[in-house]
Design an enzyme around this catalytic site. Structure first.
Site, short mmCIF file in Angstrom:
data_model
loop_
_atom_site.label_atom_id
_atom_site.label_comp_id
_atom_site.label_asym_id
_atom_site.label_seq_id
_atom_site.Cartn_x
_atom_site.Cartn_y
_atom_site.Cartn_z
N GLY A 73 88.42 -40.45 25.27
CA GLY A 73 88.96 -39.14 25.66
C GLY A 73 88.80 -38.95 27.15
O GLY A 73 87.97 -39.62 27.78
N CYS A 115 79.74 -40.11 27.91
CA CYS A 115 80.72 -39.41 28.74
C CYS A 115 81.00 -40.25 29.96
O CYS A 115 80.07 -40.75 30.60
CB CYS A 115 80.19 -38.03 29.14
N LEU A 116 82.26 -40.41 30.30
CA LEU A 116 82.64 -41.22 31.46
C LEU A 116 82.10 -40.61 32.76
O LEU A 116 81.98 -41.31 33.76
CB LEU A 116 84.16 -41.38 31.53
N HIS A 166 84.62 -29.85 28.53
CA HIS A 166 84.90 -30.20 29.94
C HIS A 166 85.78 -29.13 30.61
O HIS A 166 85.58 -28.81 31.78
CB HIS A 166 85.62 -31.55 30.04
N HIS A 220 84.17 -32.14 22.59
CA HIS A 220 83.58 -32.67 23.83
C HIS A 220 84.54 -32.44 25.00
O HIS A 220 84.13 -32.00 26.09
CB HIS A 220 83.29 -34.17 23.63
N GLU A 221 85.84 -32.72 24.77
CA GLU A 221 86.84 -32.58 25.85
C GLU A 221 87.08 -31.11 26.20
O GLU A 221 87.23 -30.78 27.38
CB GLU A 221 88.16 -33.26 25.46
N GLN A 248 87.98 -34.44 34.96
CA GLN A 248 87.22 -35.67 35.25
C GLN A 248 87.91 -36.53 36.32
O GLN A 248 87.27 -37.42 36.88
CB GLN A 248 87.00 -36.49 33.97
O1 GNR Z 1 84.52 -42.35 25.76
C1 GNR Z 1 83.93 -41.39 25.27
N1 GNR Z 1 83.27 -41.57 24.10
C2 GNR Z 1 82.77 -40.52 23.35
C3 GNR Z 1 81.90 -40.83 22.30
C4 GNR Z 1 81.39 -39.82 21.50
C5 GNR Z 1 81.74 -38.51 21.74
C6 GNR Z 1 82.58 -38.19 22.78
C7 GNR Z 1 83.09 -39.19 23.58
S1 GNR Z 1 84.20 -38.78 24.86
C8 GNR Z 1 83.91 -40.09 25.97
C9 GNR Z 1 84.90 -40.04 27.12
C10 GNR Z 1 84.66 -38.79 27.93
O2 GNR Z 1 83.78 -38.63 28.72
N2 GNR Z 1 85.47 -37.78 27.71
O3 GNR Z 1 85.30 -36.62 28.36
NI NI Z 2 83.15 -36.52 28.76
#
Ligand code: GNR
Ligand code: NI
Length: 174
Positions: free
Chosen positions: A46, A94-95, A140, A136-137, A51
């Protein structure tokens, strides 16, 4: 299409609230394409526009497995309509927090309303990893990172380590 730079915590941009998209045009689609390529390249499942430094309510997601065919999702102005009472635990990464992972509890299922790649209003019912990823997104887009759900002690430790990493990287670049 181009791969964009991913912003790493700590960075004040990641704490800003993204703004609603008014119209979906070719420049929006160019951004969505760049985001997808950046996410696949990372690799991640995601990516929120913030980001890559764009404060718009835009997400790309693909939770398909490596062997499966790709299933990219493009979500503009996503809004969670319903969250299940039942929760689930996932090890999140999270990236913008490279190298850090933690189990986070979130509603197991959700219904999300959004605008798609073509500007059409859509609704999606999600469970499993997709439900976690959507939440999660959307966090952000509101300036929230998964470390915000950890104790202050753990969160501060992660931020401190990332700050040190950035400082040593600055020295190598200089
Ligand atoms: O790559 C991602 N893996 C992930 C694993 C478990 C829960 C959420 C994520 S999102 C993350 C990529 C990211 O930072 N998205 O904002
Ligand atoms: Ni993230």
């Amino acid at each position: 299409m181009s791969i964009r730079n991913i912003i790493i915590e700590p960075d004040p941009i990641l704490r800003k609230k993204s703004t609603t998209v008014e119209t979906v045009d070719d420049s929006t689609r160019k951004l969505l394409d760049d985001m997808l390529q950046t996410m696949y390249n990372a690799p991640g499942i995601g990516l929120a526009a913030v980001q890559i430094g764009v404060l718009k309510r835009i997400l790309v997601i693909d939770v398909s497995k490596k062997e499966e065919e790709k299933k990219p999702l493009f979500l503009i102005n996503p809004e969670i309509k319903l969250k299940s009472k039942k929760t689930s635990l996932y090890e999140e990464g999270c990236l913008s927090l490279p190298g850090y992972f933690a189990e986070i509890e979130r509603p197991a299922e959700c219904i999300v309303e959004f605008i798609d790649y073509y500007g059409k209003k859509k609704e999606l019912k999600a469970d499993g990893l997709l439900s976690t990823c959507i939440q999660h997104e959307i966090d952000h887009l509101n300036g929230v990172l998964f470390i915000d759900y950890l104790s202050k002690l753990k969160r501060d430790m992660i931020i401190k380590k990332l700050t040190k990493q950035k400082k040593s990287l600055d020295k190598t670049v200089l």
